[in-house]
Motif scaffolding. Sequence first.
Motif, PDB file in Angstrom:
ATOM      1  N   ARG A  40       0.815  -1.213   0.000  1.00  0.00           N
ATOM      2  CA  ARG A  40       0.000   0.000   0.000  1.00  0.00           C
ATOM      3  C   ARG A  40       0.850   1.266   0.000  1.00  0.00           C
ATOM      4  O   ARG A  40       0.508   2.259  -0.641  1.00  0.00           O
ATOM      5  CB  ARG A  40      -0.929   0.004   1.218  1.00  0.00           C
ATOM      6  N   LYS A  41       1.968   1.255   0.737  1.00  0.00           N
ATOM      7  CA  LYS A  41       2.777   2.467   0.846  1.00  0.00           C
ATOM      8  C   LYS A  41       3.495   2.742  -0.466  1.00  0.00           C
ATOM      9  O   LYS A  41       3.914   1.821  -1.160  1.00  0.00           O
ATOM     10  CB  LYS A  41       3.753   2.336   2.006  1.00  0.00           C
ATOM     11  N   GLN A  42       3.676   4.038  -0.768  1.00  0.00           N
ATOM     12  CA  GLN A  42       4.045   4.432  -2.121  1.00  0.00           C
ATOM     13  C   GLN A  42       5.383   3.865  -2.582  1.00  0.00           C
ATOM     14  O   GLN A  42       5.485   3.315  -3.679  1.00  0.00           O
ATOM     15  CB  GLN A  42       4.077   5.958  -2.225  1.00  0.00           C
ATOM     16  N   ARG A  43       6.431   3.971  -1.770  1.00  0.00           N
ATOM     17  CA  ARG A  43       7.743   3.462  -2.194  1.00  0.00           C
ATOM     18  C   ARG A  43       7.702   1.963  -2.432  1.00  0.00           C
ATOM     19  O   ARG A  43       8.235   1.457  -3.425  1.00  0.00           O
ATOM     20  CB  ARG A  43       8.796   3.796  -1.141  1.00  0.00           C
ATOM     21  N   ALA A  44       7.065   1.255  -1.507  1.00  0.00           N
ATOM     22  CA  ALA A  44       6.966  -0.197  -1.666  1.00  0.00           C
ATOM     23  C   ALA A  44       6.110  -0.545  -2.879  1.00  0.00           C
ATOM     24  O   ALA A  44       6.418  -1.486  -3.624  1.00  0.00           O
ATOM     25  CB  ALA A  44       6.376  -0.826  -0.403  1.00  0.00           C
ATOM     26  N   PHE A  45       5.032   0.212  -3.107  1.00  0.00           N
ATOM     27  CA  PHE A  45       4.187  -0.030  -4.277  1.00  0.00           C
ATOM     28  C   PHE A  45       4.980   0.164  -5.565  1.00  0.00           C
ATOM     29  O   PHE A  45       4.920  -0.663  -6.483  1.00  0.00           O
ATOM     30  CB  PHE A  45       2.981   0.906  -4.261  1.00  0.00           C
ATOM     31  N   ASP A  46       5.725   1.259  -5.652  1.00  0.00           N
ATOM     32  CA  ASP A  46       6.512   1.526  -6.860  1.00  0.00           C
ATOM     33  C   ASP A  46       7.552   0.432  -7.099  1.00  0.00           C
ATOM     34  O   ASP A  46       7.816   0.049  -8.248  1.00  0.00           O
ATOM     35  CB  ASP A  46       7.199   2.890  -6.754  1.00  0.00           C
ATOM     36  N   ALA A  47       8.139  -0.083  -6.028  1.00  0.00           N
ATOM     37  CA  ALA A  47       9.128  -1.163  -6.170  1.00  0.00           C
ATOM     38  C   ALA A  47       8.467  -2.435  -6.691  1.00  0.00           C
ATOM     39  O   ALA A  47       9.009  -3.123  -7.566  1.00  0.00           O
ATOM     40  CB  ALA A  47       9.800  -1.427  -4.828  1.00  0.00           C
ATOM     41  N   TRP A  48       7.288  -2.757  -6.143  1.00  0.00           N
ATOM     42  CA  TRP A  48       6.557  -3.950  -6.595  1.00  0.00           C
ATOM     43  C   TRP A  48       6.120  -3.802  -8.049  1.00  0.00           C
ATOM     44  O   TRP A  48       6.257  -4.736  -8.854  1.00  0.00           O
ATOM     45  CB  TRP A  48       5.340  -4.174  -5.704  1.00  0.00           C
ATOM     46  N   LEU A  49       5.602  -2.636  -8.410  1.00  0.00           N
ATOM     47  CA  LEU A  49       5.079  -2.407  -9.750  1.00  0.00           C
ATOM     48  C   LEU A  49       6.167  -2.555 -10.805  1.00  0.00           C
ATOM     49  O   LEU A  49       5.926  -3.087 -11.903  1.00  0.00           O
ATOM     50  CB  LEU A  49       4.446  -1.014  -9.831  1.00  0.00           C
ATOM     51  N   ALA A  50       7.358  -2.114 -10.486  1.00  0.00           N
ATOM     52  CA  ALA A  50       8.441  -2.082 -11.474  1.00  0.00           C
ATOM     53  C   ALA A  50       8.878  -3.477 -11.905  1.00  0.00           C
ATOM     54  O   ALA A  50       9.435  -3.639 -12.994  1.00  0.00           O
ATOM     55  CB  ALA A  50       9.632  -1.299 -10.922  1.00  0.00           C
ATOM     56  N   VAL A  51       8.656  -4.492 -11.069  1.00  0.00           N
ATOM     57  CA  VAL A  51       9.171  -5.827 -11.398  1.00  0.00           C
ATOM     58  C   VAL A  51       8.057  -6.858 -11.593  1.00  0.00           C
ATOM     59  O   VAL A  51       8.343  -8.042 -11.797  1.00  0.00           O
ATOM     60  CB  VAL A  51      10.136  -6.317 -10.300  1.00  0.00           C
ATOM     61  N   SER A  52       6.792  -6.435 -11.541  1.00  0.00           N
ATOM     62  CA  SER A  52       5.676  -7.368 -11.702  1.00  0.00           C
ATOM     63  C   SER A  52       5.144  -7.316 -13.135  1.00  0.00           C
ATOM     64  O   SER A  52       5.244  -6.285 -13.814  1.00  0.00           O
ATOM     65  CB  SER A  52       4.560  -7.039 -10.707  1.00  0.00           C
ATOM     66  N   HIS A  53       4.568  -8.420 -13.582  1.00  0.00           N
ATOM     67  CA  HIS A  53       4.037  -8.522 -14.934  1.00  0.00           C
ATOM     68  C   HIS A  53       2.856  -9.482 -14.942  1.00  0.00           C
ATOM     69  O   HIS A  53       2.713 -10.333 -14.064  1.00  0.00           O
ATOM     70  CB  HIS A  53       5.093  -9.051 -15.918  1.00  0.00           C
ATOM     71  N   TYR A  54       2.015  -9.350 -15.954  1.00  0.00           N
ATOM     72  CA  TYR A  54       1.003 -10.373 -16.193  1.00  0.00           C
ATOM     73  C   TYR A  54       1.680 -11.642 -16.718  1.00  0.00           C
ATOM     74  O   TYR A  54       2.753 -11.592 -17.334  1.00  0.00           O
ATOM     75  CB  TYR A  54      -0.018  -9.901 -17.231  1.00  0.00           C
ATOM     76  N   ASP A  55       1.031 -12.735 -16.498  1.00  0.00           N
ATOM     77  CA  ASP A  55       1.493 -13.996 -17.061  1.00  0.00           C
ATOM     78  C   ASP A  55       1.533 -13.893 -18.580  1.00  0.00           C
ATOM     79  O   ASP A  55       0.668 -13.257 -19.199  1.00  0.00           O
ATOM     80  CB  ASP A  55       0.548 -15.123 -16.626  1.00  0.00           C
TER      81      ASP A  55
END
Length: 775
Positions: A396-411
Amino acid sequence: MLKKAYTILRYTITVLLLTFPLSLLMSQTNKPVKAFRETIWLQSNKNIYLAGENIIFRAALFETDSYKPSVLSHDIRIELLDENGNILYQNNYELKNSQLLSVIKIPDNIETGYCYLRAYTNWMRNYPDKDFTWLPLKIANPVSFNAFHPTDKNARVNIYPLPPEHDRNVSSIFVSDNKGNGIKAEGFVLSSPTDTVLKFSTDNTGWDLTEWRMTGSDNLKAFVEGFNPDKTEVGIIKEKQDEPYIILEENHDNFEIEISGLKASGYYKILAHRTSNWFYFKRVHTISNNVSFSIPRDSIPGGIVQFSLLDNKNNIIASRLWSDYNENESLANIEIPGKKHLINTSIDLKYSIIPNPGSDDPDNINILESAYNQGYLVNDYLPGLPGWNANYEIPRKQRAFDAWLAVSHYDDNTIKAFFAGSQEPCIPELEIYPDGDFHHPETRGTVLEGKVTDTQSGKGATMFSLALTILNDNSLYAMKTDINGMFTTTFPSCYGSRDYIINYAEKRDGNYMINIYSQFEDVGYLPDKGPVSFTEEDLSYLKNQIVIYRLKKIYSDNEKQVRQQNDSLPVNAMFYGEPDVKISVEDYIRLSNLREVIFEVVPNLVTRSHDKHRTLNIVSDYLYHSSYPSLILFDGIPVIEYDDILNLPPERIKSVEVVNKFYIHGNVIFSGIVNIESKNKDFGGLDLPSTAILTSIRIHEKQPDEHSIFKPASVNHNIPDLDDNSLWISGIDKARGNIKLYTGSRTGLHRVLIYGYDATGKWLYGSGDYSVAEY
């Protein structure tokens, strides 16, 4: 450029599903159907429980790509599993306005460890069970309170170097235990004993974003506070150096896309999409190793969207997620007058929500009050965003969200589904497999699915008529198999478990077998969080909770009232109403057997000999009457073999009823109906037909219209109110309001959360704390 939004799909599917029978819409061919996706927002009142406590849980069913309430499913499956995948509880629930609030009791003898709530609809069973909603819960058994597993001291620091963007070198950091669970961590990484290359500070999700420029193949060593350095691993998770990557810049009007590192010139495709909708598509040609273009900002919705690059053969070259999520835009507020309040008093709460621009008033907002404990997922995680499964994976927190978003992808299969057999994108389709491995949406209540198979060829038996009788209810459900041999029916007016018998409704030559599909999905995928561990704060909460739990049991046992349960079902009239002919056998002289009774006194019904066996036929003057089968019932149970029944002595038979006209039931047409009723409703003392199946179905549990917990102050203050929650309200549909809260008898720190989604799927969150004291 092609620009297309598929919001109309939702309404088209809704109209079709409410207009046509499921079997006609979905299963009469083996052609694919559009892959409309659902997800379930699953919540519990807390995430740390004692064995024997009640789990209060809430579920909301959404369209995955919009987070609007889904109209596709009317039922939802809820299961409680232990950490080994054993099912401790399993039930089927009715949804009201796509929501559910209910309670599950944790077994008293469960071992200390993790357990999981699993939620899915019948339609979601067409997708991997990993896409179901899994909610992990920590369980402590007071008997083994001193046998808790110690905190795992092994840690791993994963570094994800990101493509350089705007001259900024950044990396995502994920710190986990040896089971891959994110952990709160403070630490740093060294490339040599004197050279610190990066520092990190993760929240409970394990994610952080840090600036770091990777130089060559540094021999890195990580240090995490509180963990053994010798058992702390560090790894660099990066794409190959020569792989293409997407750099995205967003301004007010456009997304500026730059893709570098292409290996060959030629045609490429860029697609902006979610799981089953796409919003932008363009085919581009380049003679160099990079390509740049703009995408209009207003063509891309909020939530989570992926930009995917494919070559002309639909191979995936590069992909990147984007989101408009901003923690600072969560304009939800809860006001608590004063910070200290007495037990068993009332507090007037005020809440306010500022909807995001372009949205309506909120309709998926919750307010939860609880005695304080560490186990609130909504403190650290987003349960999901439009375009992503609701599964508490997103920080939920912005820095952690941005870190997760940068390395996640759809299958990758999600992306390829848009181009299945085509150069242009389309709405993904779900294959209906020839073996009948397909589950229907439950738009009108619980669905029963199955298949009739030719045992000689192993193929499905096409256009077979079946009939299902619910015992002691006089109701019947008829259905016909499709070209794959599948059949389906729904129970729109029934609740609870029902015993039933299903059999063929007409005689066919050959050997066939009826298979009924399980209502529940086997456990294939199972999260593995490893041994459970508790912080000192968790242990302090649990010790206090043990005292409260024992007090609650004392008071509840003293107040327990035993209520008589009525297991009998009301006997309804026969499903076909009044028959055209009804013969009471005892009104006539005694004949040798039922066949003689039919021959002598039952009009429009005759017996014939066929291959040394007897048949029953309705005689009628209706045109094409003989082109359709007659439905023959014995005690309401469909039968296709009559020799033993016709040889029964008349004293075992109460009546014979005949409906001498066409009767349409589901997608089956009968030329007429015969129902033979025995005196004792015992099938005349005969065994059930060898081809029939006697089993049960768990039809959904009826839910109250109210989806909230709202406790008033206890009238008798000598009986303390020790529940964890005094308030849990959902479906708040006004931007401002007042709510009266009663403090109960739980002293100490309490928390009030306001959280949920506005009409556009934007996440809103706010909280407030107060304390409760005796004086």
